[in-house]
Write a protein that holds these residues in place. Structure first.
Motif, PDB file in Angstrom:
ATOM      1  N   LEU A 196      41.404  44.670  49.745  1.00  0.00           N
ATOM      2  CA  LEU A 196      41.466  45.867  48.889  1.00  0.00           C
ATOM      3  C   LEU A 196      40.260  46.766  49.129  1.00  0.00           C
ATOM      4  N   ARG A 197      39.069  46.160  49.300  1.00  0.00           N
ATOM      5  CA  ARG A 197      37.876  46.986  49.572  1.00  0.00           C
ATOM      6  C   ARG A 197      38.035  47.722  50.901  1.00  0.00           C
ATOM      7  N   ALA A 198      38.659  47.063  51.885  1.00  0.00           N
ATOM      8  CA  ALA A 198      38.898  47.729  53.174  1.00  0.00           C
ATOM      9  C   ALA A 198      39.873  48.895  52.990  1.00  0.00           C
ATOM     10  N   GLY A 213      36.583  46.774  36.901  1.00  0.00           N
ATOM     11  CA  GLY A 213      36.618  45.322  36.736  1.00  0.00           C
ATOM     12  C   GLY A 213      37.966  44.781  36.287  1.00  0.00           C
ATOM     13  N   GLY A 214      38.991  45.633  36.304  1.00  0.00           N
ATOM     14  CA  GLY A 214      40.341  45.187  35.945  1.00  0.00           C
ATOM     15  C   GLY A 214      41.058  44.622  37.157  1.00  0.00           C
ATOM     16  N   LEU A 215      42.322  44.230  36.952  1.00  0.00           N
ATOM     17  CA  LEU A 215      43.095  43.672  38.058  1.00  0.00           C
ATOM     18  C   LEU A 215      44.064  44.711  38.620  1.00  0.00           C
ATOM     19  N   GLY A 268      31.676  31.198  43.983  1.00  0.00           N
ATOM     20  CA  GLY A 268      31.363  30.697  45.325  1.00  0.00           C
ATOM     21  C   GLY A 268      32.596  30.556  46.212  1.00  0.00           C
ATOM     22  N   LYS A 269      33.694  31.205  45.824  1.00  0.00           N
ATOM     23  CA  LYS A 269      34.931  31.097  46.602  1.00  0.00           C
ATOM     24  C   LYS A 269      34.748  31.654  48.016  1.00  0.00           C
ATOM     25  N   GLY A 270      34.183  32.854  48.099  1.00  0.00           N
ATOM     26  CA  GLY A 270      34.006  33.503  49.398  1.00  0.00           C
ATOM     27  C   GLY A 270      33.052  32.708  50.280  1.00  0.00           C
ATOM     28  N   ASP A 283      41.579  33.240  48.856  1.00  0.00           N
ATOM     29  CA  ASP A 283      40.332  33.437  48.101  1.00  0.00           C
ATOM     30  C   ASP A 283      40.543  34.668  47.222  1.00  0.00           C
ATOM     31  N   GLY A 284      40.733  34.436  45.927  1.00  0.00           N
ATOM     32  CA  GLY A 284      40.947  35.572  45.020  1.00  0.00           C
ATOM     33  C   GLY A 284      42.416  35.903  44.800  1.00  0.00           C
ATOM     34  N   PHE A 285      43.296  35.096  45.297  1.00  0.00           N
ATOM     35  CA  PHE A 285      44.741  35.241  45.086  1.00  0.00           C
ATOM     36  C   PHE A 285      45.338  33.839  45.026  1.00  0.00           C
ATOM     37  N   SER A 301      33.767  42.648  32.295  1.00  0.00           N
ATOM     38  CA  SER A 301      35.206  42.941  32.347  1.00  0.00           C
ATOM     39  C   SER A 301      35.911  41.990  33.305  1.00  0.00           C
ATOM     40  N   ARG A 302      35.253  41.698  34.412  1.00  0.00           N
ATOM     41  CA  ARG A 302      35.881  40.803  35.388  1.00  0.00           C
ATOM     42  C   ARG A 302      36.005  39.387  34.823  1.00  0.00           C
ATOM     43  N   LEU A 303      34.982  38.971  34.059  1.00  0.00           N
ATOM     44  CA  LEU A 303      35.054  37.646  33.421  1.00  0.00           C
ATOM     45  C   LEU A 303      36.192  37.600  32.400  1.00  0.00           C
ATOM     46  N   SER A 312      41.080  36.976  51.737  1.00  0.00           N
ATOM     47  CA  SER A 312      40.491  37.455  50.494  1.00  0.00           C
ATOM     48  C   SER A 312      41.156  38.770  50.097  1.00  0.00           C
ATOM     49  N   THR A 313      41.908  38.749  49.003  1.00  0.00           N
ATOM     50  CA  THR A 313      42.553  39.996  48.574  1.00  0.00           C
ATOM     51  C   THR A 313      41.491  41.026  48.178  1.00  0.00           C
ATOM     52  N   GLY A 314      40.362  40.561  47.614  1.00  0.00           N
ATOM     53  CA  GLY A 314      39.284  41.483  47.258  1.00  0.00           C
ATOM     54  C   GLY A 314      38.786  42.223  48.490  1.00  0.00           C
TER      55      GLY A 314
HETATM   56  P1  ADP Z   1      35.292  38.227  42.775  1.00  0.00           P
HETATM   57  O1  ADP Z   1      33.937  38.164  43.377  1.00  0.00           O
HETATM   58  O2  ADP Z   1      35.295  38.811  41.394  1.00  0.00           O
HETATM   59  O3  ADP Z   1      36.051  36.954  42.844  1.00  0.00           O
HETATM   60  P2  ADP Z   1      37.145  39.702  44.567  1.00  0.00           P
HETATM   61  O4  ADP Z   1      36.501  40.212  45.794  1.00  0.00           O
HETATM   62  O5  ADP Z   1      38.065  38.550  44.690  1.00  0.00           O
HETATM   63  O6  ADP Z   1      35.991  39.430  43.536  1.00  0.00           O
HETATM   64  O7  ADP Z   1      37.956  40.882  43.844  1.00  0.00           O
HETATM   65  C1  ADP Z   1      37.360  42.127  43.573  1.00  0.00           C
HETATM   66  C2  ADP Z   1      38.331  42.982  42.761  1.00  0.00           C
HETATM   67  O8  ADP Z   1      39.525  43.227  43.524  1.00  0.00           O
HETATM   68  C3  ADP Z   1      38.820  42.359  41.472  1.00  0.00           C
HETATM   69  O9  ADP Z   1      37.937  42.575  40.388  1.00  0.00           O
HETATM   70  C4  ADP Z   1      40.178  43.076  41.280  1.00  0.00           C
HETATM   71  O10 ADP Z   1      39.992  44.385  40.780  1.00  0.00           O
HETATM   72  C5  ADP Z   1      40.678  43.186  42.706  1.00  0.00           C
HETATM   73  N1  ADP Z   1      41.503  42.024  43.114  1.00  0.00           N
HETATM   74  C6  ADP Z   1      41.232  41.138  44.101  1.00  0.00           C
HETATM   75  N2  ADP Z   1      42.189  40.219  44.203  1.00  0.00           N
HETATM   76  C7  ADP Z   1      43.122  40.526  43.252  1.00  0.00           C
HETATM   77  C8  ADP Z   1      44.352  39.938  42.836  1.00  0.00           C
HETATM   78  N3  ADP Z   1      44.837  38.820  43.423  1.00  0.00           N
HETATM   79  N4  ADP Z   1      45.026  40.537  41.818  1.00  0.00           N
HETATM   80  C9  ADP Z   1      44.570  41.648  41.223  1.00  0.00           C
HETATM   81  N5  ADP Z   1      43.410  42.241  41.551  1.00  0.00           N
HETATM   82  C10 ADP Z   1      42.683  41.687  42.563  1.00  0.00           C
END
Ligand code: ADP
Ligand code: ADP
Ligand code: ZN
Length: 214
Positions: free
Chosen positions: A35-37, A56-58, A12-14, A84-86, A171-173, A30-32
């Motif tokens: 990165l998606r952008a 699902g890796g980092l 629920g971070k986002g 959020d996510g970093f 994998s993400r978990l 949000s780094t996620g």
């Molecule tokens: P979640 O819903 O899993 O919290 P995010 O949107 O934060 O998802 O991240 C999606 C994906 O982007 C991650 O599974 C990872 O691959 C990558 N990612 C996002 N933030 C980071 C980070 N700080 N370090 C490494 N990978 C990241």
């Protein structure tokens, strides 16, 4: 105020970052989403991140640290930001400490959103968002008020993340428990940590976070 929202994928971070952003003059980083952008735009970073995110890796520490380092210099971050996510690894947390110090900024609080593992799969598999403004929703827990219409911007197109599927969630978990969970201890030891019950209703979690932020 500068804060971190910490928690497993789907905690629920986002959702909470979106609400904090609305209620206070703070910006969600949000780094996620960034990165998606980058993947969608086909940039060099996007090309490097695409396959890793799908599995699902980092993504490498170097890439995400670089992104955050540049982003927090932007004018809209000067009133405070919500990470959020970093950070997601101990080296990212250490790099964040360093870069904030160099920029004369500080970290005020780290909010840990605690959610049972069984609930995460349900949250992730029902997640969707507005294709235009990015507002987040859930099929059952947070549907749009009017079916098929975004509450925030009125758009009628929605999207689901490529990595929001049952296999990738596992994998993400794993990545969360291996790499990110140690940050809970890291920030506890720095007297920054406050935990909230993320199993509660969305509004109640928001209220708990508000109390924690003061
Ligand atoms: P979640 O819903 O899993 O919290 P995010 O949107 O934060 O998802 O991240 C999606 C994906 O982007 C991650 O599974 C990872 O691959 C990558 N990612 C996002 N933030 C980071 C980070 N700080 N370090 C490494 N990978 C990241
Ligand atoms: P994260 O950014 O931590 O990966 P999200 O904020 O995207 O997580 O939330 C994951 C999904 O769960 C979304 O579909 C969201 O609407 C839903 N959700 C968020 N908070 C709650 C809650 N407290 N109770 C039920 N569902 C929630
Ligand atoms: Zn919208």
């Amino acid at each position: 105020m500068n804060i971190i929202l910490l928690g497993p994928p789907g905690a629920g971070k986002g959702t909470q970052a979106e609400l904090i952003e609305k209620n206070r003059k703070m910006v969600q980083l949000s780094t996620g989403a960034m990165l998606r952008a980058a993947v969608a735009a086909g940039t060099e970073i996007g090309k490097q991140a695409d396959a890793i995110m799908k599995s699902g890796g980092l993504v490498s520490d170097e890439i995400v640290i670089g992104i955050i380092n540049d982003r927090i210099d932007e004018p809209d971050c000067q009133n405070g930001f919500i990470l959020d996510g970093f950070p997601r690894t101990l080296p990212q947390a250490a790099a964040l400490d360093d870069l904030l110090k160099k920029k004369g900024k500080s970290l005020d609080k780290v909010i840990e959103i605690k959610v049972n593992d069984e609930a995460l799969v349900d949250r992730i598999s029902g997640r969707f968002s507005c294709a235009k403004c990015g507002a987040g929703y859930h099929d059952t827990h947070k549907p749009t008020q009017k079916p098929g219409v975004c509450d925030k911007c009125g758009a009628t197109e929605f999207s689901r993340r490529a990595d929001d599927n049952a296999e990738t969630v596992k994998s993400r978990l794993m990545a969360y428990y291996r790499e990110t969970a140690p940050l809970i201890g890291y920030y506890f030891a720095k007297d920054k940590l406050q935990s909230v019950d993320g199993m509660a209703q969305i509004d109640d979690v928001t209220r708990q976070i508000s109390e924690a932020l003061g």
